[in-house]
Enzyme design. Structure first.
Site, PDB file in Angstrom:
ATOM      1  N   GLU A   1     -21.357  53.714 -42.036  1.00  0.00           N
ATOM      2  CA  GLU A   1     -21.780  55.518 -41.833  1.00  0.00           C
ATOM      3  C   GLU A   1     -22.841  55.538 -43.338  1.00  0.00           C
ATOM      4  OE1 GLU A   1     -18.253  57.048 -39.127  1.00  0.00           O
ATOM      5  OE2 GLU A   1     -18.829  58.361 -41.413  1.00  0.00           O
TER       6      GLU A   1
ATOM      7  N   HIS B   1     -11.433  48.168 -50.342  1.00  0.00           N
ATOM      8  CA  HIS B   1     -11.650  49.896 -51.051  1.00  0.00           C
ATOM      9  C   HIS B   1     -11.437  51.020 -52.135  1.00  0.00           C
ATOM     10  CE1 HIS B   1     -11.881  49.509 -45.817  1.00  0.00           C
ATOM     11  NE2 HIS B   1     -12.268  47.744 -46.888  1.00  0.00           N
TER      12      HIS B   1
END
Length: 408
Positions: free
Chosen positions: A281, A185
């Site tokens: 998203e 990440h």
């Protein structure tokens, strides 16, 4: 080199459509609006906040187009952008760059780049060139940097040598702190906005100890930051009032934003970010806004447990423009501004990893009104996509391929 003819592309579209929940035969003509392209069961029972936020109707491109593999020798390419002369500058995860022509001639590796930690999701990540590249030859990139205490998402810049063999004067200008031992990440996309400042996405580094830091304005994790070419906070950034707020922050509450693009109509920043199990998203970024992670999410833990309180909406937290459940793993993206394929005008194209296709999202008034899956039959993890100077789209895959996607 391999061409994908129109019949193969249409066939892959039909396969995607037939995977929808309907058990009826589908007779689809180009341009037809269809059932949603996602037919697999969702991971959650969560409901969208508004109509069209997920599983929008499918659309198909009317103009005949093709995808062509023009190179296969790249090594784990991660980012791609166009040079002023139309060639393509590409980062490779292990720490080098290459230049490719639009006919698929790939240069030798460009060296002189600071060492990267390529473990896990790290490495040499997104890149962009200076608006004045034609005269100053400056390149900016994001990378995973090993340091005391673990790894950082870092931003560096340097000058491409005249012989295009090395980066001169490479300098780290920004680090998203705190460092952490996680190799996941990083975020890692970068671009120049219309005011000449750098916009950078950072991830929250995945582990439970750093996950809450996406909500902390005192850290650089899980953020969109806006900085100068020297790495200083940009003028005009929003003011976060909480104690210790960093002046480079533009928005907060992000998980792992690996897609970044400017809307050509509004000049607004759009971001694609990975959700957990469900909840990928697309977000339209507003200055000073909080995008909710991990307080709200349309996903769940990989174990199946809820995340936090298991809520999807909360006052003061932004809703995504669009989300996927199950995930597609969105990566690099671009808005199409060419005229080669008229119905693609101002549409958003996103390379996806676990989904192994390129997403086309038709957008009207900042809402998604249609979704299409391109090159699904290629079985490739599409890491990034950009528009070339010639108006075609160019995409790179984890498997080392470079594609040209254009009107047939």
């Amino acid at each position: 080199m391999r061409n994908i003819n129109q019949i193969a592309i249409v066939s892959s579209m039909l396969i995607s459509l037939l995977s929808c929940s309907s058990d009826k035969d589908v007779d689809v003509k180009p341009g037809t609006v269809t059932n949603p392209v996602e037919g697999n069961a969702a991971n959650t029972t969560y409901k969208p906040a508004f109509e069209g936020q997920t599983r929008i109707s499918g659309v198909q491109t009317n103009t005949p187009y093709e995808g062509v593999v023009i190179a296969t020798t790249l090594t784990s390419p991660w980012g791609i952008t166009s040079l002023p002369d139309g060639r393509l500058l590409i980062t490779e995860k292990t720490g080098t760059m290459r230049i490719a022509t639009t006919t698929g001639v790939v240069s030798s590796t460009i060296t002189g780049i600071p060492a990267v930690n390529s473990a896990g999701q790290g490495g040499l990540l997104g890149l962009c060139i200076d608006p004045e590249f034609a005269t100053n030859r400056m390149i900016y990139w994001v990378f995973a940097e090993a340091t005391t205490g673990g790894n950082n998402t870092a931003v560096a810049k340097g000058k491409l040598s005249v012989d295009e063999k090395t980066i001169e004067g490479a300098t780290v200008i920004y680090r998203a702190k705190p460092a952490n031992a996680s190799t996941l990440h990083y975020g890692g996309r970068i671009l120049f906005d219309k005011t000449g400042f750098l916009v950078v996405t950072t991830g929250e580094r995945s582990v439970l100890e750093t996950r809450p830091l996406a909500q902390s304005v005192a850290t650089g994790l899980g953020k969109v930051v806006r900085i100068t070419k020297e790495g200083q906070p940009a003028t005009g950034n929003p003011t976060f009032t909480q104690t210790g707020a960093l002046p480079e922050l533009y928005s907060i509450g992000h998980r792992n934003p690996q897609g970044l693009a400017l809307n050509p109509v509004t000049n607004e920043i759009w971001v694609a970010e990975h959700g957990p199990r469900g909840g990928d998203e697309i977000n339209r970024i507003k200055a000073g806004a909080n995008y909710g992670w991990p307080t709200i999410t349309y996903g769940i833990e990989y174990s199946g447990e809820k995340i936090g309180a298991g809520i999807q909406q909360q006052d003061g937290l932004e809703q995504p423009v669009y989300y996927w459940d199950p995930v597609v793993s969105p990566s690099g993206m671009t808005f199409y501004t060419g005229n080669r394929v008229p119905e693609w005008q101002n549409n958003l194209f996103i390379g996806v990893l676990s989904g192994m296709h390129i997403v086309r999202l038709a957008i009207k008034d900042n809402k998604v009104v249609g979704e299409e899956r391109l090159l699904a039959s290629e079985n490739q993890r599409f890491r990034d996509v950009t528009q070339g100077k010639d108006g075609a789209l160019y995409a790179i895959t984890d498997g080392g391929r470079l594609y040209k996607i254009d009107k047939k």
